[in-house]
Design an enzyme around this catalytic site. Structure first.
Site, PDB file in Angstrom:
ATOM      1  N   MET A 305       0.743  -1.132   0.111  1.00  0.00           N
ATOM      2  CA  MET A 305      -0.348  -0.228  -0.356  1.00  0.00           C
ATOM      3  C   MET A 305       0.578   1.174   0.213  1.00  0.00           C
ATOM      4  O   MET A 305      -0.058   2.321  -0.190  1.00  0.00           O
ATOM      5  CB  MET A 305      -1.335   0.198   1.134  1.00  0.00           C
ATOM      6  CG  MET A 305       0.075  -0.019   2.297  1.00  0.00           C
ATOM      7  SD  MET A 305      -1.778  -0.542   3.756  1.00  0.00           S
ATOM      8  CE  MET A 305      -2.492   1.419   3.535  1.00  0.00           C
ATOM      9  N   SER A 309       2.876  -0.710  -8.333  1.00  0.00           N
ATOM     10  CA  SER A 309       2.498  -1.867  -8.785  1.00  0.00           C
ATOM     11  C   SER A 309       2.810  -1.903 -10.562  1.00  0.00           C
ATOM     12  O   SER A 309       3.005  -0.788 -10.868  1.00  0.00           O
ATOM     13  CB  SER A 309       0.868  -1.968  -8.837  1.00  0.00           C
ATOM     14  OG  SER A 309       0.495  -1.934  -7.716  1.00  0.00           O
ATOM     15  N   HIS A 326       1.598 -13.021  -8.479  1.00  0.00           N
ATOM     16  CA  HIS A 326       0.702 -12.312  -8.041  1.00  0.00           C
ATOM     17  C   HIS A 326       1.122 -11.536  -7.350  1.00  0.00           C
ATOM     18  O   HIS A 326      -0.022 -10.319  -6.881  1.00  0.00           O
ATOM     19  CB  HIS A 326      -0.595 -13.286  -7.752  1.00  0.00           C
ATOM     20  CG  HIS A 326      -1.083 -13.066  -5.653  1.00  0.00           C
ATOM     21  ND1 HIS A 326       0.526 -13.251  -5.551  1.00  0.00           N
ATOM     22  CD2 HIS A 326      -0.942 -13.384  -4.905  1.00  0.00           C
ATOM     23  CE1 HIS A 326       0.560 -13.533  -4.151  1.00  0.00           C
ATOM     24  NE2 HIS A 326      -0.716 -13.101  -3.847  1.00  0.00           N
TER      25      HIS A 326
END
Length: 397
Positions: A305, A309, A326
Site C-alpha cells: 500500500m 504496482s 501475483h
C-alpha cells in the site's frame, strides 16, 4: 533470473525464487506437494511464502486431480485495472474527498450493499450471462447453508486483509484505477466445505499433509467441487467488474468537467484452477497466488500500500505453466508485522498516499512485503513490464 530446479519426490520443483531465501516451512510445503501421486509439475513464483497446505506463490499442475486447499479459501481472488484519460494535472491537491466517495460507493471489510447492485445501471457493464449465473446458485448452495440474499448484497464489495482499491499514476502521469478482491464469504464457505469433504476420502488418508487432500476426476465429489469452484471463480470476476463499474461512476462524477474515458479493463484471477494442455496432456493447473502469463496475456502484479504496482504482459513461458507472480508476497506474517511496527511506522511508510494510517492496518505495512522491484526482476523471463503505477489513494477494509 531463470528458474532454479530443486529435486522433488515425483517432479522437480522449478523456482523463480532463490531457494536460500525461502523460509523453511514454505520449502517443506513445496516438498510435500511434490510427493502427490497425481502431480505433473510444480512452479514456484518469486513472491512465494508459507500458506495453508500449499504455499502462496505456487503453480501446481496435476493430471486427473485437484487440491482445494491449493486453490485457497478466497476462490477467484484477483485484480482489475483500467487506464483513464485523466492525468496527474487533473487531480486536486487534497484527495481525501475522492477517497471518501470511493469508500461510500464500495463497502469494505464485512460490509455489504443495502440492496443488490443492479448491473444495468452501471455504465458499460457486461450483463450477458448475469441471469444465468444467479440461476445456477441453487446448485451451488447445496454445498453450504448459505443465504443467496447475502451473496447478492456482497457482490460489488471489497473485503479486508490485503484487498484494496487504489487510484494510481503511471510514469507518464496517466491515471489508473485498480482494485483487488475475490469471492467474498460465499467463496470462503464453499472452499472450507470442500476441503473438509476431501479430507474424509479414503485415497487421502496416507498423505504427508491432510491439507493436500485432493478430489479425483470422474467422481461425484470432484464433479460437485468443479461445479462450485467455477461458479465461485465467476462470482469473483463479477464482483470485481461491479466494483470497477461503481468506481468508474465515482470518477465520472468527481471529474465531470474532464469527461473521463476509460480503456478496456484488465482483469486476472490469482487463486484459481484452469484446464490447460502441456506436452500433449490435459492438466488441471492450480494457481495459488499466481497469474496466467501466456504470450500476450495482460496481468497485474501489485506491491504494497505504499510502494506501487506493475501492469505486465506475459511471455508464454511453459516452464512456469504460463504463469507469473501475483504480487510482492509477504516476508513476515500479519502477527509479526503487528508486533514489530506501529501506526507511526505505517504513517512514515505511506507518506504521500491518502489512506488509513491507523493500527487496524499495520499488518499491511509496506515493510511486511518483499520489495516489488526485486520480485519483478526475478521473473523477467515470464513477463515484460507495460507500466509502473504508484498509488496516491489506497482504500483498505
Amino acid at each position: 533470473m531463470s528458474y532454479v530446479e530443486v529435486p522433488g519426490a515425483k517432479v522437480p520443483i522449478r523456482m523463480w525464487a532463490d531457494p536460500a531465501t525461502v523460509e523453511g516451512g514454505a520449502m517443506q510445503q513445496l516438498q510435500n506437494v511434490a510427493t502427490l501421486p497425481w502431480i505433473k509439475g510444480l512452479a514456484v513464483m518469486p513472491d512465494v511464502h508459507y500458506g495453508k497446505g500449499a504455499t502462496v506463490g505456487s503453480v501446481i499442475a496435476m493430471h486427473g486431480a485437484v487440491c482445494p486447499a491449493a486453490v485457497g479459501v478466497d476462490i477467484g481472488c484477483g485484480m482489475s485495472a483500467v487506464k483513464t484519460s485523466l492525468t496527474a494535472n487533473d487531480l486536486p491537491g487534497d484527495l481525501s474527498r475522492l477517497r471518501t466517495k470511493i469508500e461510500q460507493a464500495i463497502p469494505v471489510g464485512r460490509g455489504m450493499h443495502d440492496s443488490p447492485v443492479d448491473p444495468g445501471r452501471l455504465h458499460g457493464f457486461p450483463t450477458a450471462g448475469w441471469d444465468d449465473f444467479w440461476g445456477r446458485f441453487e446448485g451451488v448452495a447445496d454445498a453450504v447453508k448459505f443465504r443467496q440474499e447475502r451473496a447478492t448484497k456482497q457482490m460489488g464489495t471489497l473485503g479486508s486483509g490485503n484487498h484494496f482499491v487504489e487510484f494510481c499514476i503511471d510514469s507518464t502521469d496517466s491515471v489508473w484505477l485498480m482494485l483487488h478482491s475475490g469471492s467474498r464469504n460465499i467463496g470462503k464457505e464453499l472452499a472450507e466445505y470442500h476441503i473438509g469433504q476431501a479430507q474424509k476420502l479414503p485415497h487421502n488418508q496416507g498423505l504427508v499433509d491432510r491439507d493436500l487432500a485432493v478430489f479425483i476426476s470422474e467422481t461425484p465429489q470432484m464433479a460437485a467441487y468443479r461445479n462450485d469452484l467455477f461458479w465461485a471463480q465467476e462470482y469473483a470476476k463479477y464482483n470485481r467488474a461491479i466494483m470497477m463499474g461503481l468506481y468508474q461512476d465515482v470518477v465520472r462524477r468527481e471529474f465531470k468537467k474532464a469527461k473521463v474515458s476509460f480503456e478496456p479493463v484488465i482483469s486476472c484471477h490469482h487463486n484459481y484452477v484452469s484446464e490447460e494442455r502441456y506436452d500433449g496432456m490435459d492438466l488441471l493447473v492450480t494457481r495459488k497466488g499466481a497469474i496466467r502469463a501466456g504470450s500476450g496475456d495482460f496481468g497485474i502484479i501489485p506491491g504494497s500500500m505504499g510502494t506501487g504496482s506493475y501492469i505486465v504482459k506475459g511471455l508464454g513461458n511453459e516452464k512456469s505453466f504460463n504463469s507469473a507472480s501475483h504480487g510482492a508476497g509477504r516476508r513476515m506474517s500479519r502477527s509479526a508485522a503487528k508486533r514489530r511496527f506501529s501506526a507511526r511506522d505505517l504513517e512514515e511508510q505511506t507518506r504521500g498516499v491518502e489512506c488509513r494510517k491507523d493500527s487496524g492496518v499495520v499488518d499491511e505495512i509496506p515493510a511486511a512485503y518483499k520489495p516489488i522491484e526485486q520480485v519483478i526482476d526475478q521473473q523477467r523471463d515470464l513477463v515484460e513490464v507495460v507500466a509502473k503505477l504508484k498509488q496516491v489513494i489506497c482504500v483498505k477494509g
